[in-house]
Motif scaffolding. Structure first.
Motif, PDB file in Angstrom:
ATOM      1  N   SER A   1     -51.569 -14.094 -35.948  1.00  0.00           N
ATOM      2  CA  SER A   1     -52.651 -15.164 -36.584  1.00  0.00           C
ATOM      3  C   SER A   1     -53.389 -14.556 -37.896  1.00  0.00           C
ATOM      4  O   SER A   1     -54.164 -15.300 -38.338  1.00  0.00           O
ATOM      5  CB  SER A   1     -53.775 -15.351 -35.619  1.00  0.00           C
ATOM      6  OG  SER A   1     -54.612 -14.485 -35.021  1.00  0.00           O
ATOM      7  N   GLU A   2     -53.380 -13.157 -38.089  1.00  0.00           N
ATOM      8  CA  GLU A   2     -53.905 -12.704 -39.274  1.00  0.00           C
ATOM      9  C   GLU A   2     -53.203 -12.629 -40.342  1.00  0.00           C
ATOM     10  O   GLU A   2     -53.739 -12.478 -41.446  1.00  0.00           O
ATOM     11  CB  GLU A   2     -54.286 -11.196 -39.001  1.00  0.00           C
ATOM     12  CG  GLU A   2     -55.189 -10.858 -37.766  1.00  0.00           C
ATOM     13  CD  GLU A   2     -55.162  -9.397 -37.498  1.00  0.00           C
ATOM     14  OE1 GLU A   2     -54.532  -8.587 -38.341  1.00  0.00           O
ATOM     15  OE2 GLU A   2     -55.742  -8.991 -36.401  1.00  0.00           O
ATOM     16  N   SER A   3     -51.965 -13.275 -40.327  1.00  0.00           N
ATOM     17  CA  SER A   3     -50.997 -13.417 -41.576  1.00  0.00           C
ATOM     18  C   SER A   3     -51.843 -14.262 -42.766  1.00  0.00           C
ATOM     19  O   SER A   3     -51.645 -13.962 -43.862  1.00  0.00           O
ATOM     20  CB  SER A   3     -49.874 -13.949 -41.072  1.00  0.00           C
ATOM     21  OG  SER A   3     -49.869 -15.306 -40.818  1.00  0.00           O
TER      22      SER A   3
ATOM     23  N   LEU B   1     -49.439  -6.321 -48.869  1.00  0.00           N
ATOM     24  CA  LEU B   1     -50.037  -7.324 -48.025  1.00  0.00           C
ATOM     25  C   LEU B   1     -49.439  -8.395 -48.100  1.00  0.00           C
ATOM     26  O   LEU B   1     -49.148  -9.208 -46.989  1.00  0.00           O
ATOM     27  CB  LEU B   1     -51.600  -7.589 -48.359  1.00  0.00           C
ATOM     28  CG  LEU B   1     -52.602  -6.623 -48.592  1.00  0.00           C
ATOM     29  CD1 LEU B   1     -53.780  -6.942 -49.523  1.00  0.00           C
ATOM     30  CD2 LEU B   1     -52.895  -6.199 -47.129  1.00  0.00           C
ATOM     31  N   PHE B   2     -48.644  -8.875 -49.042  1.00  0.00           N
ATOM     32  CA  PHE B   2     -47.734 -10.018 -48.950  1.00  0.00           C
ATOM     33  C   PHE B   2     -46.670  -9.874 -48.089  1.00  0.00           C
ATOM     34  O   PHE B   2     -46.276 -10.606 -47.365  1.00  0.00           O
ATOM     35  CB  PHE B   2     -47.174 -10.491 -50.505  1.00  0.00           C
ATOM     36  CG  PHE B   2     -48.124 -11.085 -51.134  1.00  0.00           C
ATOM     37  CD1 PHE B   2     -48.625 -12.509 -50.921  1.00  0.00           C
ATOM     38  CD2 PHE B   2     -48.346 -10.731 -52.693  1.00  0.00           C
ATOM     39  CE1 PHE B   2     -49.065 -13.254 -51.794  1.00  0.00           C
ATOM     40  CE2 PHE B   2     -49.231 -11.473 -53.449  1.00  0.00           C
ATOM     41  CZ  PHE B   2     -49.791 -12.611 -52.933  1.00  0.00           C
TER      42      PHE B   2
ATOM     43  N   ARG C   1     -45.458 -13.566 -40.188  1.00  0.00           N
ATOM     44  CA  ARG C   1     -45.079 -14.745 -40.016  1.00  0.00           C
ATOM     45  C   ARG C   1     -43.356 -15.076 -39.161  1.00  0.00           C
ATOM     46  O   ARG C   1     -43.271 -15.784 -38.661  1.00  0.00           O
ATOM     47  CB  ARG C   1     -44.923 -15.686 -41.303  1.00  0.00           C
ATOM     48  CG  ARG C   1     -46.393 -15.969 -41.923  1.00  0.00           C
ATOM     49  CD  ARG C   1     -46.306 -17.196 -43.078  1.00  0.00           C
ATOM     50  NE  ARG C   1     -45.633 -16.636 -44.061  1.00  0.00           N
ATOM     51  CZ  ARG C   1     -46.329 -15.823 -45.173  1.00  0.00           C
ATOM     52  NH1 ARG C   1     -47.506 -15.381 -44.935  1.00  0.00           N
ATOM     53  NH2 ARG C   1     -45.565 -15.446 -46.270  1.00  0.00           N
ATOM     54  N   ARG C   2     -42.596 -14.084 -39.798  1.00  0.00           N
ATOM     55  CA  ARG C   2     -41.304 -14.065 -39.570  1.00  0.00           C
ATOM     56  C   ARG C   2     -41.193 -13.552 -37.880  1.00  0.00           C
ATOM     57  O   ARG C   2     -40.466 -14.098 -37.198  1.00  0.00           O
ATOM     58  CB  ARG C   2     -40.390 -13.028 -40.323  1.00  0.00           C
ATOM     59  CG  ARG C   2     -39.373 -13.366 -41.044  1.00  0.00           C
ATOM     60  CD  ARG C   2     -38.252 -12.802 -41.827  1.00  0.00           C
ATOM     61  NE  ARG C   2     -38.771 -11.020 -41.681  1.00  0.00           N
ATOM     62  CZ  ARG C   2     -39.079 -10.393 -42.449  1.00  0.00           C
ATOM     63  NH1 ARG C   2     -39.324 -10.854 -43.869  1.00  0.00           N
ATOM     64  NH2 ARG C   2     -39.204  -9.133 -42.357  1.00  0.00           N
ATOM     65  N   SER C   3     -42.065 -12.867 -37.438  1.00  0.00           N
ATOM     66  CA  SER C   3     -41.925 -12.355 -35.891  1.00  0.00           C
ATOM     67  C   SER C   3     -42.413 -13.459 -35.069  1.00  0.00           C
ATOM     68  O   SER C   3     -42.272 -13.231 -33.891  1.00  0.00           O
ATOM     69  CB  SER C   3     -42.658 -11.052 -35.772  1.00  0.00           C
ATOM     70  OG  SER C   3     -44.256 -11.295 -36.031  1.00  0.00           O
TER      71      SER C   3
END
Length: 573
Positions: free
Chosen positions: A339-341, A368-369, A376-378
């Motif tokens: 959720s920190e993404s 960071l990107f 997000r991918r995980s």
């Protein structure tokens, strides 16, 4: 003979000298002479032998198991698929021989079965059973008393007094402590012998005389267990003359049974059973002593095996549950980090929007990107893993429900229950195995040894009840036909129940019974009312990559079921 819980006081009553004398006396009349026919070994410390008489085949069980060494008659056993080396050697050595004598000397717990080619000829083989607790053994001797084969080899590092192995000359066990009891001994001599040292009555009996087991000591003192325990722990100097006279009277009655060999078996008294009685009559006397004792030991040992398997399975289920929940919690923690993404992405954007960002800032923003993208991918991968572990937890909960049902409900005999526990244990280990074994339509696991429970409704329709995951899968997806109805407690682990309504139009009573049984065979069986979902089996779908018995369905109708109604139907039908 019906085995009842009252037969088991606290622990298994071992076979003592008196019991052996009773069994041997009965066997002499029943199997001498007879012809040896078959030997098989059901476990590492037990041998079954079949002896043919004019009246038919009699099966004996000779066991040198430390906990329950015994010589008993048993019903025809299940035929062994493979023979042990010991059974093969005995089968070969005793083939075509006749049993001519069953011998037991004095107060020794050694029984000799003597075999020859025919009556009147010299003895060719002697099969010896030593019933001596953890020192028990089975030994086959030749004409020269040399060991042909043995149940348990005793090396010199295990026993310096009496090592014994194949090829050795047989040496009998050491002499017992104390003297041989005799009915000719007067009360004065008997009492003086017991009072030589100021010990407890129990110790005095066992130190002074041969053949006095703990159970026999209780039987000699009193018919009441608590009273006999009190007297046995009392000092010999504390007993009144009246008590001495009463015990001596029972002592002489016991000796008269040994002398006349007119034994009586009863499952009443201060111990689990007695083969003699101090009263004039024996209440609920069992006529077939050796067979009744065979059933007693079989029932007791099977119950113990059931409890052991159940305890082992409970421990495994708890361990599996803890492990899967820990894995699921770790996945949830990782999902929380994803959720920190968004905040990481915003921080990267902020750094790049700075006026004239330095090279270091640009590199930092790129990292960071990448981190935000990786998080997000995980997310879908972690979500899939969370679903995977959640399904395994549900599967374990289902196994827990199956175990509870198996132990609570008396729907199988002991042997069937043992087999079902072994099946459940193997199934759970296979389903949770890291190798992810598949349960295909033609796999050996689907060819169940034990079919699902089937009962008939008042209307004549069959209701199938799965007792494990594989049976659930079998009745719900493999064997179900169009028109069958599937029932399951809503949002609760339990058995799948299928009403075979494809065979006929179900009545409302049939549908309600199926719902009640689904409630009864679930973890919600302790509730007064349980919500049960009913779905046509054609609407059931197996979930890919999930374990057997894991299904999804569309629609369905909810019934309010009462587990007690299902229980009552089972108990009365």
């Amino acid at each position: 003979m019906a085995f009842t819980e009252s037969m088991v006081k606290e622990v298994l009553q071992p076979m003592d000298l008196t019991t052996l004398r009773a069994v041997v006396a009965e066997l002499r009349q029943r199997i001498v002479p007879s012809r040896f026919e078959k030997a098989q070994q059901p476990d590492s410390c037990t041998l079954n032998i079949g002896l043919r008489t004019l009246k038919g085949l009699t099966w004996l069980e000779l066991s040198w198991q430390a906990e329950a060494p015994r010589l008993v008659t048993i019903p025809t056993p299940i035929k062994s698929k493979s023979q042990s080396t010991l059974a093969q050697q005995i089968q070969y050595s005793l083939s075509q021989l006749a049993l001519l004598e069953v011998h037991q000397k004095d107060f020794e717990r050694v029984i000799e079965f003597k075999f020859a080619k025919r009556p009147g000829e010299s003895i060719d083989r002697i099969l010896i059973l030593e019933v001596m607790g953890r020192h028990s053994n089975l030994i086959l001797l030749d004409q020269e008393h040399k060991v042909i084969t043995i149940g348990r080899q005793i090396r010199i590092n295990k026993s310096r007094i009496r090592p014994i192995s194949t090829g050795d000359l047989y040496v009998p066990p050491p002499a017992l402590k104390g003297i041989k009891p005799t009915i000719k001994e007067s009360m004065k001599e008997w009492k003086e012998r017991l009072c030589l040292t100021p010990s407890s009555l129990k110790k005095a009996f066992q130190d002074s005389y041969q053949g006095i087991s703990p159970s026999l000591a209780h039987q000699l003192v009193n018919d009441d267990r608590n009273e006999s325990q009190k007297l046995l722990l009392s000092s010999v100097n504390e007993l009144t003359e009246e008590k001495w006279e009463r015990i001596y009277s029972r002592w002489r009655i016991w000796l008269s049974y040994l002398e006349k060999e007119n034994f009586q078996l009863s499952f009443h008294g201060p111990t689990s059973y007695m083969v003699w009685t101090a009263e004039n009559e024996c209440i609920n006397q069992e006529k077939d002593i050796s067979l009744s004792l065979g059933i007693y030991y079989k029932e007791y040992l099977e119950k113990k095996k059931i409890n052991q398997l159940s305890d082992e399975l409970k421990k495994k289920i708890i361990a599996y549950q803890i492990a899967e929940k820990e894995k699921l919690n770790r996945i949830k923690t990782k999902l929380g980090v994803t959720s920190e993404s968004e905040s990481i992405q915003k921080e990267a954007n902020r750094l790049l929007c700075l006026p004239s960002p330095s090279k270091e800032i640009i590199i930092k923003s790129q990292k960071l990107f990448q981190r935000a993208k990786k998080l997000r991918r995980s997310i879908p991968i972690l979500q899939d893993r969370a679903v995977y572990h959640q399904r395994r937890i549900e599967m374990i909960s289902g196994s827990e429900a199956f175990l509870e049902d198996l132990m609570i409900k008396k729907l199988e005999n002991n042997l069937e229950k043992i087999n079902k526990l072994l099946d459940l244990q193997q199934e759970l280990e296979t389903l949770l195995s890291r190798t992810k074994k598949r349960f295909g339509r033609n796999s050996t696991q689907t060819k169940l040894k034990h079919q699902p429970l089937e009962i008939k409704t008042a209307g004549g329709l069959v209701i199938q009840i799965g007792r494990n995951h594989l049976q659930n899968d079998f009745i719900s997806l493999r064997q179900a036909k169009p028109g069958d109805l599937w029932f399951h407690a809503q949002e609760c682990p339990g058995s799948h129940v299928v009403l075979k309504s494809s065979a006929g139009l179900p009545q409302d009573e049939d549908i309600q019974l199926a719902a009640d049984l689904a409630a009864y065979f679930s973890k919600a069986k302790g509730n007064q009312k349980v919500a049960v979902i009913a779905v046509p089996t054609k609407q059931l779908r197996g979930i890919p990559e999930a374990g057997p018995g894991t299904i999804s369905h569309r629609g369905g109708e909810v019934f309010w079921a009462k587990p007690d109604r299902g229980k009552n139907y089972l108990s009365t039908n």
